[in-house]
Each structure stands twice: as C-alpha cells, then as structure tokens.
Design an enzyme around this catalytic site. Sequence first.
Site, PDB file in Angstrom:
ATOM      1  CB  SER A 227      -0.947  -0.050   1.207  1.00  0.00           C
ATOM      2  OG  SER A 227      -1.976   0.896   1.102  1.00  0.00           O
ATOM      3  CG  ASP A 447      -6.095  -2.699  -3.849  1.00  0.00           C
ATOM      4  OD1 ASP A 447      -6.752  -1.995  -3.048  1.00  0.00           O
ATOM      5  OD2 ASP A 447      -4.922  -3.041  -3.636  1.00  0.00           O
ATOM      6  CG  HIS A 474      -5.427  -2.839   0.246  1.00  0.00           C
ATOM      7  ND1 HIS A 474      -4.918  -2.152  -0.830  1.00  0.00           N
ATOM      8  CD2 HIS A 474      -4.777  -2.347   1.342  1.00  0.00           C
ATOM      9  CE1 HIS A 474      -4.011  -1.284  -0.416  1.00  0.00           C
ATOM     10  NE2 HIS A 474      -3.901  -1.390   0.896  1.00  0.00           N
TER      11      HIS A 474
END
Length: 506
Positions: A227, A447, A474
């Site tokens: 991320s 995602d 994710h």
Amino acid sequence: MLLVALTLLTGCTVHVTGVPTAGNVEHNGPAGPVPPGLERYYAQPLTWTDCRPLIHDDQSKATFGNPDARCAQLTVPLDYAKPEGRTITVGVLRIPASGERRGALVVNPGGPGVSGMVAAVSLAPRFTRTRLGESFDLVGFDPRGIGVSEPQIRCLTDAEADADRMEPAEDTVAEVEAENKDYAAKCAERSGGADVLANMGTRDVVRDMDVLRSALGEEKLTYLGYSYGTRIGTAYAEAFTGNVRAMILDGAVDPLEDPAQQAIGQAKGFDKALDAFFAQCTDCLIGDDDALTEAVEALEDNPLPVGSRALSASDVVTGIAAALYDDQTWPILQQALDGLAEGDGAQLLLLADLYLGRDQNGEYSNATDALIAVRCVDEPRITDRAEAERVADEIAEATEGSFINGTEPPLPALDVCAFWPAPNTSEPHQPQVDGLPQVLVISTTGDPATPYQAGVSLAKALDARLLTYDAVQHTAFLQRDPCVDDVGVAYLLDLTLPAEDLTCQG
C-alpha cells in the site's frame, strides 16, 4: 468533523553475530555506502531485547508477546541536514530466519501511520511457512513518529477523537477551516513543534531505512512494501538506487497522481467493491446503495445508541470501508449491515474502531494523526481558495453518486494541510531510478484502496515486472494465493522474475 488531507549513538564494546537473544548486541555496520557525516548512525550497534516490556494492552500483547520476536531501537537524526543535532529513535522488530540466514527482509505495511513492527508479527505465520522464513530475518520498523518510535505524532486526545467521530458535517467553509486550523495547531503543540512535523515525511523515512539497512549488516536492501509502503519503496529506490537488492511493491500508490486524483481513485475503488459485495449478497437486509444511503442519512442527526456510546453516520462509512478491503470479510460486513437494519450498530462500531485504532479501553493509536501528518509533508498543499474550489468541483464531478465519498459534494474549504506549520518535502513526480535492478510490482484488479491502474503506472515508472492479481482485495503477496506467493518468493530468494508480465487468478 475533521476534513482530512488527501488521507545519538550510544557506546558499545560487544560484537555479537548470529541469532539474537534477549540483550544481545549486534554490531554489523557500517555496511554498504555511507553518506558523509552520518558515519556514527550507519555504524551503530543494535541491542536486541525481549519485546514483552512493550506490551501495554491486549492488542500489543499479540505483537510483542511473540516468543520469536526481538526488539531494538535505531537512533537517527531528527533532521538529516543537521546530523549533529537532535536525535530520535525508530522502533525495530525482528523474527530471525529459522535456517541458514542469507539476509533480512524489511517490511512496511503503509498507511501511512501503521506499525511495521505489528505488521511483521502479523505476517510471520505465512512468512515462516515459505522458504523465505528459512533464509531471511523478517524485520518490521515503526516509521519515525509512529507506534513505539519517539517522539510520537499526536494531535487529538482520546476524548477529542471520540467527539470528532460524533460531530455532524460542518455546514460552512468557515467552520471547516476553523476546525482544520485548530487540528494543525494541536498537532504541532502535542508532537513537539513544527521542526518535528517538518521531518516526519517519506523523504526522511527512507533515510532511516538506509541507516537500518547498514545497522543490520545488509550491503543492499531487500524490501517488501504494501500500500503506502510502495511510496516508501519508490522513494528509497530513487534516493538509494544502488542500494537495492530486491523490492516487492504490492498495492501501489501512483507516483504521478496528486491527492485529488488519489481521492477519486479510492472513492471509485471502494464503490466498485461495495457493488461487488451487494451483487453476491442475495439475502442482505440492506441490499443496495439506496437502502444503505437511507440508513446512513438517518444517523446524521440521530446516532444509534450502542451501550454507553453511539454509532454515527461517519462510523458506518468507516466500518464498511474497513470490511471492503478483502472479500474474505464480506460475511462480517453482511452481519454488521443486517444488525444496522435491525437497530444494532455494535458490529459496525467495532469495525470502525478497528480501522481507526481505538481499543476496548477507549485509547487510540496515533495512526490517524500520523497519516495526516505524513500526507501534509508528502504532498503539495492547496492554500488558494479558488484552487480549493476547483479541486472540490473536480472530485464532486468525478465521484457523483459515490456512496463512499458521500451524498453531499465536498465544501470548497482549505484542508488541514493548508494550515500545516511545516512545508511539504516531496510532490508527485516521475521517479529517477536509472540503474535500478528490475523490481516486482503487484497490483490487484479489484483493490478498493489502491486501484489497479496505479500499479500499472508504478510498474511503468520503475520499468518493473508487473504481476496482476485478479481478485477483490487490498494487496496480495503472502495472503493465501500460491500463484502470487510462488512468484514473489522465487524473486526475493533468487532474484528470478518471470520473463514477462503475468496474471494470477484469485
């Protein structure tokens, strides 16, 4: 409700190598290139101790009670332009390789604001089941200002954070800006001043990571970033191109996107995931956007009592977003929404608490405060109201009808970062990474938080190999898919990548 911005060396004479035990001191640096003036930091020993003294609640017990984990403090300068000045500490956690050690894998979970020490322990069960766990130490660190690193970024008290969640949206630009200005002032006061906030961005985190690389005895860095951790990885690759051994960037942040584009992409990503959730939910009591919007609007002026607390409209959106990160949590989301339909908001409140870092004692982690502080020095800020209005219109037009982005268009107010007492230290740009070895970018088609196209853009910017994961979640590496894991493990171990971009089916 707060308008968030878019989202000294100690002496040592012992030299110890091998698997660390409580109180072991390792002096493995300096390793690799050392920038002038930073020799004492790059050469510092690390004292590895039992992590259990860091336990302070049930949640931290799950991290620091791990019997295989050892913890240390890395000393770094607050301001790298003044290496002889004030120092701060960065918390580090290591789970040693179970076999013949070949190196260390440094991991960051993103946020920004999330603890890398917690992430390492959470990842350990899956990590140790692969060949990686035999050959690599797993190392997580709390970026400066975050978790157990000192000083901590702090803006709101626990009571203030609770109260902020219950406040209805402000009606005027003046009200929004007054609250944002107050929040920025509290951050400076409670975090140690503007000079602390000025040095909390990704620019400085990657410098800390290079100090850590050297202190661990690693000539080159092996890194796994999830991320927003991909932003750290990209910035490291640009600042220390020659120090990269291998790098997996999973759930990418596009280095060229500005905050408005990121906000639009996230809103669309979460809405897409919510649509997918409703499509498979045949017996939900709240079964579409219209019913959900109606339920949320009913809470805007009348929060739903939950014991001694209450569930606000913003808590519902936060709780839903938390559950949309992975389709494995969709059954929990259905239970939570069914509860809301029946007048029970307990499960949605718990989901929101988990996302916002609130424990059962009412104490908050500093994850949300840190996220805002980092973003305010990582991104260009808007201080012109005409530009703020233009951006608000752009977001409203691009996300019209979005549940996640709200039914009301955003007010054209200056956000928190406009009042931040420290300048931004980076901005979106094309990374300059000539000479970087080929790295691996993983991007997931569904995602919600870091949309797929951002990974495509990052892979292009870094001339990286792209692994597409066709699923709704994710991030993907070491998260139950053998196809993704086999590619990533082979790369981290042996630096072998597929001959071309490929796709794994979830």
